[in-house]
Write a protein that holds these residues in place. Structure first.
Motif, PDB file in Angstrom:
ATOM      1  N   TYR A   1      41.842  13.617  44.312  1.00 40.14           N
ATOM      2  CA  TYR A   1      42.368  14.731  45.098  1.00 40.14           C
ATOM      3  C   TYR A   1      43.489  15.393  44.302  1.00 40.14           C
ATOM      4  CZ  TYR A   1      43.768  17.544  49.062  1.00 40.14           C
ATOM      5  OH  TYR A   1      44.049  18.616  49.894  1.00 40.14           O
ATOM      6  N   ILE A   2      43.239  16.619  43.875  1.00 38.53           N
ATOM      7  CA  ILE A   2      44.226  17.384  43.116  1.00 38.53           C
ATOM      8  C   ILE A   2      44.657  18.555  43.989  1.00 38.53           C
ATOM      9  CG2 ILE A   2      44.725  18.597  40.968  1.00 38.53           C
ATOM     10  CD1 ILE A   2      42.217  17.194  39.794  1.00 38.53           C
ATOM     11  N   ARG A   3      45.904  18.555  44.406  1.00 38.21           N
ATOM     12  CA  ARG A   3      46.367  19.584  45.341  1.00 38.21           C
ATOM     13  C   ARG A   3      46.416  20.957  44.691  1.00 38.21           C
ATOM     14  NH1 ARG A   3      46.941  20.657  50.701  1.00 38.21           N
ATOM     15  NH2 ARG A   3      47.781  18.570  51.090  1.00 38.21           N
ATOM     16  N   GLN A   4      47.042  21.072  43.521  1.00 37.14           N
ATOM     17  CA  GLN A   4      47.148  22.365  42.846  1.00 37.14           C
ATOM     18  C   GLN A   4      46.761  22.227  41.372  1.00 37.14           C
ATOM     19  OE1 GLN A   4      50.638  24.834  43.627  1.00 37.14           O
ATOM     20  NE2 GLN A   4      51.103  23.667  45.483  1.00 37.14           N
ATOM     21  N   ILE A   5      46.018  23.209  40.887  1.00 31.27           N
ATOM     22  CA  ILE A   5      45.630  23.265  39.474  1.00 31.27           C
ATOM     23  C   ILE A   5      46.207  24.549  38.885  1.00 31.27           C
ATOM     24  CG2 ILE A   5      43.718  23.453  37.842  1.00 31.27           C
ATOM     25  CD1 ILE A   5      41.992  21.865  39.788  1.00 31.27           C
ATOM     26  N   LEU A   6      47.018  24.414  37.848  1.00 28.99           N
ATOM     27  CA  LEU A   6      47.637  25.545  37.179  1.00 28.99           C
ATOM     28  C   LEU A   6      47.151  25.515  35.730  1.00 28.99           C
ATOM     29  CD1 LEU A   6      51.281  24.546  38.256  1.00 28.99           C
ATOM     30  CD2 LEU A   6      49.526  25.614  39.709  1.00 28.99           C
ATOM     31  N   PHE A   7      46.398  26.502  35.324  1.00 27.21           N
ATOM     32  CA  PHE A   7      45.817  26.392  33.979  1.00 27.21           C
ATOM     33  C   PHE A   7      45.700  27.734  33.269  1.00 27.21           C
ATOM     34  CE2 PHE A   7      42.200  27.614  36.459  1.00 27.21           C
ATOM     35  CZ  PHE A   7      41.236  28.116  35.597  1.00 27.21           C
ATOM     36  N   GLU A   8      45.698  27.634  31.943  1.00 29.29           N
ATOM     37  CA  GLU A   8      45.468  28.793  31.098  1.00 29.29           C
ATOM     38  C   GLU A   8      44.032  28.715  30.601  1.00 29.29           C
ATOM     39  OE1 GLU A   8      48.396  30.721  28.046  1.00 29.29           O
ATOM     40  OE2 GLU A   8      47.208  29.219  26.966  1.00 29.29           O
ATOM     41  N   ILE A   9      43.317  29.825  30.713  1.00 24.99           N
ATOM     42  CA  ILE A   9      41.918  29.839  30.306  1.00 24.99           C
ATOM     43  C   ILE A   9      41.743  30.786  29.122  1.00 24.99           C
ATOM     44  CG2 ILE A   9      41.238  31.682  31.914  1.00 24.99           C
ATOM     45  CD1 ILE A   9      38.619  30.020  32.335  1.00 24.99           C
ATOM     46  N   HIS A  10      40.852  30.412  28.200  1.00 26.16           N
ATOM     47  CA  HIS A  10      40.658  31.154  26.956  1.00 26.16           C
ATOM     48  C   HIS A  10      39.198  31.547  26.805  1.00 26.16           C
ATOM     49  CE1 HIS A  10      44.031  28.369  26.551  1.00 26.16           C
ATOM     50  NE2 HIS A  10      44.561  29.187  25.668  1.00 26.16           N
ATOM     51  N   LEU A  11      38.952  32.825  26.564  1.00 23.10           N
ATOM     52  CA  LEU A  11      37.602  33.290  26.252  1.00 23.10           C
ATOM     53  C   LEU A  11      37.373  33.142  24.759  1.00 23.10           C
ATOM     54  CD1 LEU A  11      37.278  36.595  28.330  1.00 23.10           C
ATOM     55  CD2 LEU A  11      36.386  34.337  28.906  1.00 23.10           C
TER      56      LEU A  11
ATOM     57  N   GLY B   1      41.552  26.062  25.125  1.00 21.39           N
ATOM     58  CA  GLY B   1      40.091  26.137  25.142  1.00 21.39           C
ATOM     59  C   GLY B   1      39.424  24.872  25.628  1.00 21.39           C
ATOM     60  N   GLY B   2      40.136  23.752  25.607  1.00 18.06           N
ATOM     61  CA  GLY B   2      39.558  22.490  26.062  1.00 18.06           C
ATOM     62  C   GLY B   2      39.425  22.395  27.565  1.00 18.06           C
ATOM     63  N   GLU B   3      39.951  23.397  28.272  1.00 22.35           N
ATOM     64  CA  GLU B   3      39.888  23.369  29.750  1.00 22.35           C
ATOM     65  C   GLU B   3      38.449  23.400  30.260  1.00 22.35           C
ATOM     66  OE1 GLU B   3      40.457  27.604  28.353  1.00 22.35           O
ATOM     67  OE2 GLU B   3      41.469  25.701  27.986  1.00 22.35           O
ATOM     68  N   TYR B   4      37.548  24.054  29.535  1.00 23.98           N
ATOM     69  CA  TYR B   4      36.151  24.107  29.976  1.00 23.98           C
ATOM     70  C   TYR B   4      35.544  22.705  30.020  1.00 23.98           C
ATOM     71  CZ  TYR B   4      36.279  29.196  29.353  1.00 23.98           C
ATOM     72  OH  TYR B   4      36.582  30.525  29.451  1.00 23.98           O
TER      73      TYR B   4
ATOM     74  N   SER C   1      30.425  39.420  22.670  1.00 21.29           N
ATOM     75  CA  SER C   1      29.668  38.289  23.205  1.00 21.29           C
ATOM     76  C   SER C   1      29.898  38.109  24.702  1.00 21.29           C
ATOM     77  CB  SER C   1      30.069  37.005  22.465  1.00 21.29           C
ATOM     78  OG  SER C   1      29.491  35.876  23.086  1.00 21.29           O
ATOM     79  N   GLU C   2      28.824  37.788  25.417  1.00 20.68           N
ATOM     80  CA  GLU C   2      28.941  37.534  26.850  1.00 20.68           C
ATOM     81  C   GLU C   2      28.701  36.064  27.188  1.00 20.68           C
ATOM     82  OE1 GLU C   2      26.350  40.172  28.900  1.00 20.68           O
ATOM     83  OE2 GLU C   2      27.499  41.978  28.389  1.00 20.68           O
ATOM     84  N   GLU C   3      28.458  35.238  26.176  1.00 22.64           N
ATOM     85  CA  GLU C   3      28.199  33.822  26.413  1.00 22.64           C
ATOM     86  C   GLU C   3      29.418  33.146  27.042  1.00 22.64           C
ATOM     87  OE1 GLU C   3      26.987  29.722  23.972  1.00 22.64           O
ATOM     88  OE2 GLU C   3      27.038  31.664  22.949  1.00 22.64           O
ATOM     89  N   SER C   4      30.613  33.442  26.516  1.00 27.89           N
ATOM     90  CA  SER C   4      31.820  32.806  27.033  1.00 27.89           C
ATOM     91  C   SER C   4      32.142  33.285  28.445  1.00 27.89           C
ATOM     92  CB  SER C   4      33.006  33.082  26.109  1.00 27.89           C
ATOM     93  OG  SER C   4      33.279  34.469  26.030  1.00 27.89           O
ATOM     94  N   THR C   5      31.827  34.542  28.765  1.00 25.75           N
ATOM     95  CA  THR C   5      32.146  35.045  30.099  1.00 25.75           C
ATOM     96  C   THR C   5      31.228  34.420  31.154  1.00 25.75           C
ATOM     97  OG1 THR C   5      30.689  36.987  29.881  1.00 25.75           O
ATOM     98  CG2 THR C   5      32.971  37.219  29.148  1.00 25.75           C
ATOM     99  N   ARG C   6      29.975  34.193  30.784  1.00 29.26           N
ATOM    100  CA  ARG C   6      29.071  33.544  31.744  1.00 29.26           C
ATOM    101  C   ARG C   6      29.527  32.107  32.019  1.00 29.26           C
ATOM    102  NH1 ARG C   6      25.105  36.885  29.083  1.00 29.26           N
ATOM    103  NH2 ARG C   6      24.754  35.308  27.471  1.00 29.26           N
ATOM    104  N   ARG C   7      30.025  31.439  30.979  1.00 27.93           N
ATOM    105  CA  ARG C   7      30.545  30.083  31.170  1.00 27.93           C
ATOM    106  C   ARG C   7      31.805  30.125  32.051  1.00 27.93           C
ATOM    107  NH1 ARG C   7      32.519  25.765  26.450  1.00 27.93           N
ATOM    108  NH2 ARG C   7      32.422  23.891  27.783  1.00 27.93           N
ATOM    109  N   THR C   8      32.603  31.160  31.873  1.00 27.15           N
ATOM    110  CA  THR C   8      33.818  31.311  32.685  1.00 27.15           C
ATOM    111  C   THR C   8      33.466  31.548  34.146  1.00 27.15           C
ATOM    112  OG1 THR C   8      35.012  32.212  30.774  1.00 27.15           O
ATOM    113  CG2 THR C   8      35.958  32.613  32.949  1.00 27.15           C
ATOM    114  N   HIS C   9      32.467  32.407  34.391  1.00 19.66           N
ATOM    115  CA  HIS C   9      32.005  32.620  35.767  1.00 19.66           C
ATOM    116  C   HIS C   9      31.578  31.295  36.404  1.00 19.66           C
ATOM    117  CE1 HIS C   9      32.308  36.895  36.121  1.00 19.66           C
ATOM    118  NE2 HIS C   9      31.406  37.181  35.184  1.00 19.66           N
TER     119      HIS C   9
ATOM    120  N   GLY D   1      39.750  16.518  27.155  1.00 19.74           N
ATOM    121  CA  GLY D   1      38.470  17.219  27.128  1.00 19.74           C
ATOM    122  C   GLY D   1      37.477  16.522  28.032  1.00 19.74           C
ATOM    123  N   ASN D   2      36.251  16.374  27.551  1.00 16.42           N
ATOM    124  CA  ASN D   2      35.217  15.749  28.383  1.00 16.42           C
ATOM    125  C   ASN D   2      35.023  14.271  28.070  1.00 16.42           C
ATOM    126  OD1 ASN D   2      33.856  15.802  25.940  1.00 16.42           O
ATOM    127  ND2 ASN D   2      32.443  17.441  26.554  1.00 16.42           N
ATOM    128  N   GLY D   3      35.778  13.755  27.087  1.00 11.98           N
ATOM    129  CA  GLY D   3      35.643  12.346  26.730  1.00 11.98           C
ATOM    130  C   GLY D   3      34.436  12.047  25.874  1.00 11.98           C
TER     131      GLY D   3
END
Length: 310
Positions: free
Chosen positions: A243-253, A221-224, A259-267, A188-190
């Protein structure tokens, strides 16, 4: 003139017209068939170049940090497509059908490959053969979140047997022999609870000065927190960005469908990726929860790709 003669004349005229029309259609059809390639080419303003050698792709090599090798015209078209799609990537804040309406790939990999399980757990990698083709050594791969499924690690190990693979999860698991090294950790963010940031993980493992060639993230969900801390830590403190060449991740709303709060954070998260020189090359909706979960794959390019104009 008798009615029989009139009918005969009328039928003769109709037959003649039908024959003429059929002949015209036949001629047009034959023309298109025989000249298909020429006709198609006339409607396409751009034809990809082939057989490009390293000395002929200096422009693309510089702007992709050595990953792509294409002619200048091919690369310029890539950049045009990237800019057009990126302008269309933030369309709606509505949570309903969010991934249907927003954030499509802006760049494409010729030989991208899905690695790992055919269903949930597998990830798309951009031209994985390039890691060996570019004679890269000291390959470092992080896999955040496994839940005991090591299909991704085993598939990568089979293709890149010399790569150093580290897998992290909050549970207790054991990596298959000679495939990866397992670490129990919450990512997460530590700052929240006992979570660890990417920077902390790299420091603890002595990887601070190394590049991460593939970072796979599936942490529910911890990806944010993980990515926001990574990018904001860079801008706030001006520290060296791994330097991270490729990032492969699953994202969760998160939150309710209204609710639009999570979508604005995703944007904002995808805009952070873009601001830090990442382009989306693959997108795959997770059908277990298509409204809320989606897979993305990004590749890092040189800043010149995003700012230069020819």
């Amino acid at each position: 003139m008798s009615s029989v003669a009139i009918k005969s004349f009328s039928l003769s005229s109709v037959t003649k017209n039908v024959c003429i029309f059929s002949s015209i259609i036949l001629v047009i059809t034959l023309y298109y068939f025989l000249n298909y390639n020429t006709i198609i080419t006339s409607y396409i303003n751009y034809i990809p170049s082939t057989n490009i050698g390293p000395k002929q792709c200096n422009f693309s090599s510089i702007e992709s940090d050595g990953w792509f090798c294409e002619s200048d015209s091919d690369w310029e078209l890539r950049k045009v497509i990237d800019r057009i799609q990126n302008k269309r990537n933030r369309i709606s804040d509505s949570r309903h059908m969010f991934f249907q309406n927003n954030w499509e790939p802006t760049i494409h990999c010729t030989f991208e490959q899905r690695i790992g399980n055919p269903g949930d757990g597998g990830k798309w990698i951009c031209d994985i053969h390039r890691f060996t083709q570019m004679n890269m050594t000291n390959l470092l791969i992080y896999s955040f979140g496994s839940n005991g499924d090591f299909s991704f690690e085993k598939a990568v190990n089979k293709i890149l047997p010399k790569a150093e693979i580290h897998t992290f999860d909050i549970g207790y698991f054991t990596c298959p022999a000679n495939v990866c090294i397992f670490h129990r950790a919450r990512l997460g963010n530590g700052k929240n609870g006992d979570s660890k940031s990417l920077q902390t993980v790299m420091d603890e493992l002595g990887h601070k000065s190394r590049s991460i060639h593939i970072l796979k993230v599936d942490i529910e969900g911890g990806e944010y927190d993980l990515f926001e801390e990574l990018f904001n830590h860079l801008s706030d403190n001006q520290v060296t960005f791994p330097y991270i060449r490729q990032i492969l991740f699953e994202i969760h709303l998160s939150g309710s469908i209204q609710s639009e709060e999570s979508t604005r954070r995703t944007h904002k998260l995808f805009e952070l990726f873009r601001a830090n020189n990442y382009a989306i090359f693959h997108k795959e909706v997770n059908l277990y929860d298509a409204h809320s979960v989606c897979e993305f794959a990004l590749i890092r390019l040189n800043p010149l790709f995003f700012i230069s104009h020819r």
